[in-house]
Design an enzyme around this catalytic site. Structure first.
Site, mmCIF file in Angstrom:
data_model
loop_
_atom_site.group_PDB
_atom_site.id
_atom_site.type_symbol
_atom_site.label_atom_id
_atom_site.label_comp_id
_atom_site.label_asym_id
_atom_site.label_seq_id
_atom_site.Cartn_x
_atom_site.Cartn_y
_atom_site.Cartn_z
ATOM 1 N N THR A 83 0.833 -1.211 0.000
ATOM 2 C CA THR A 83 0.000 0.000 0.000
ATOM 3 C C THR A 83 0.860 1.250 0.000
ATOM 4 O OG1 THR A 83 -1.862 -1.065 1.094
ATOM 5 C CG2 THR A 83 -1.668 1.316 1.370
ATOM 6 N N HIS B 239 2.219 1.827 -3.409
ATOM 7 C CA HIS B 239 1.196 2.389 -4.294
ATOM 8 C C HIS B 239 0.992 3.877 -4.020
ATOM 9 C CE1 HIS B 239 -0.189 -1.147 -6.436
ATOM 10 N NE2 HIS B 239 -0.317 -1.816 -5.315
#
Length: 349
Positions: free
Chosen positions: A41, A44
């Site tokens: 995450t 990203h």
């Protein structure tokens, strides 16, 4: 103090000088962050992929949602977390106001906010979090392993969603931190065979070998269908669990799945993925999504960590001080690491 933040829309993170957090309010605690993991995450968010543009309204925000810490101070109405308590943090905060929360069905909260996503997280020496999000860590578990708690709950939930049972043959797509945890929990569930596959993931395969896994496939060396062929002569897999976020693996994964088998998707995909629904229907296959674990399952993972903390140490391949956090991110982006930990230094406040 220093904090690693997302400050703008577009690629990049910045190490910023920010104010120390205020004293904790009612039902909150101030944590001295001991270790924080770099997660997919976070990568990203760093790259600013489309599936994370929802952060824009929260910027600037300190990232980092996989972390352990020590309670330094408590706000009013906090009990059971005296200063000095080591905790891992459930990063999903609930609103307390929606119909689900009013019924104490907190897993179904409709207005969640993620620590390290929509509110300040663990890539800083200090952070304030809700006391209800703190899970006491067993004394046997060191602080660095405790920072693995959140990703391990994701892995645990994926195996649970797959319904892995004793004797099952399981294919895990993706040998990163989540995939490694999935392999561990599938083995603990009694799987007769756990095959883990990736693409140009030599460093991560080394960690899996250290943890006792031998059925490892690198699709950079052989195309997926060719690499899987020897295993499929034994029959198709009972459960396939995807932890890559790569659209190209989904249809081959269904082709490798037995009739009445289960495909679990845990990867975050930037774009919609086309699948052959006719084949899925005719093969009576099930497609299940898996994301965060129910709150009630965190103690199960803590029990696993207590029993296997020495084994879990192998998953941590690199450690960096906060000042070198971006170097750690570069390693993680290049797949040269399994789990990079950032260890903030509280004395820089």
């Amino acid at each position: 103090m220093q904090a690693l933040q997302k400050t703008h829309t577009g690629p990049g993170l910045e190490l910023q000088t920010v104010d120390a957090p205020p004293a904790p309010g009612p039902h909150e605690v101030l944590l001295r962050v001991q270790a924080a993991g770099v997660c997919g995450t976070d990568l990203h968010i760093d790259a600013w992929t489309a599936s994370y543009h929802f952060l824009a309204a929260a910027l600037p925000v300190t990232v980092g949602h996989e972390f352990s810490g020590e309670v330094a101070a408590c706000g009013s109405a906090v009990t059971g977390l005296p200063p000095g308590t080591r905790v891992a943090v459930r990063p999903s905060t609930v609103c307390g106001q929606c119909p689900a929360c009013q019924k104490s069905d907190f897993d179904a909260c409709t207005r969640r906010r993620g620590i390290g996503v929509l509110r300040d997280g663990g890539f800083a020496p200090w952070v304030v979090v809700p006391a209800r999000n703190c899970v006491a860590v067993p004394a046997e578990v060191p602080a660095d392993v405790a920072a693995l708690a959140e990703p391990l709950t994701v892995s645990h939930e994926a195996v649970r969603m797959g319904g892995v049972q004793a004797g099952d043959r399981v294919l895990v797509l993706g040998p990163g931190n989540i995939g490694q945890g999935i392999a561990l929990f599938a083995r603990a569930a009694g799987a007769a065979q756990v095959v883990v596959a990736g693409y140009d993931d030599a460093a991560r395969f080394d960690v899996l070998r250290t943890m006792g896994f031998t059925d490892l496939l690198d699709f950079a060396e052989q195309p997926m269908a060719q690499a899987l062929a020897p295993y499929l002569t034994q029959g198709k897999f009972d459960v396939v669990i995807e932890a890559t976020g790569a659209a190209a693996v989904i249809n081959p994964a269904l082709a490798a799945l037995k009739t009445h088998g289960v495909l679990v998707i845990t990867g975050i995909h930037a774009q919609p993925v086309p699948i052959d629904l006719t084949a899925l229907v005719r093969n009576h296959q099930q497609l299940r999504g898996s994301y965060r674990a129910p709150e009630a399952h965190w103690p199960l993972v803590m029990d696993f960590m207590r029993e296997h903390h020495a084994l879990l140490q192998h998953m941590i391949t690199h450690r960096f001080p906060l000042a070198q956090a971006l170097d750690g991110f570069a390693l993680a982006h290049n797949k040269a690491a399994t789990k990079v930990l950032i260890q903030p230094q509280a004395e820089v406040v």
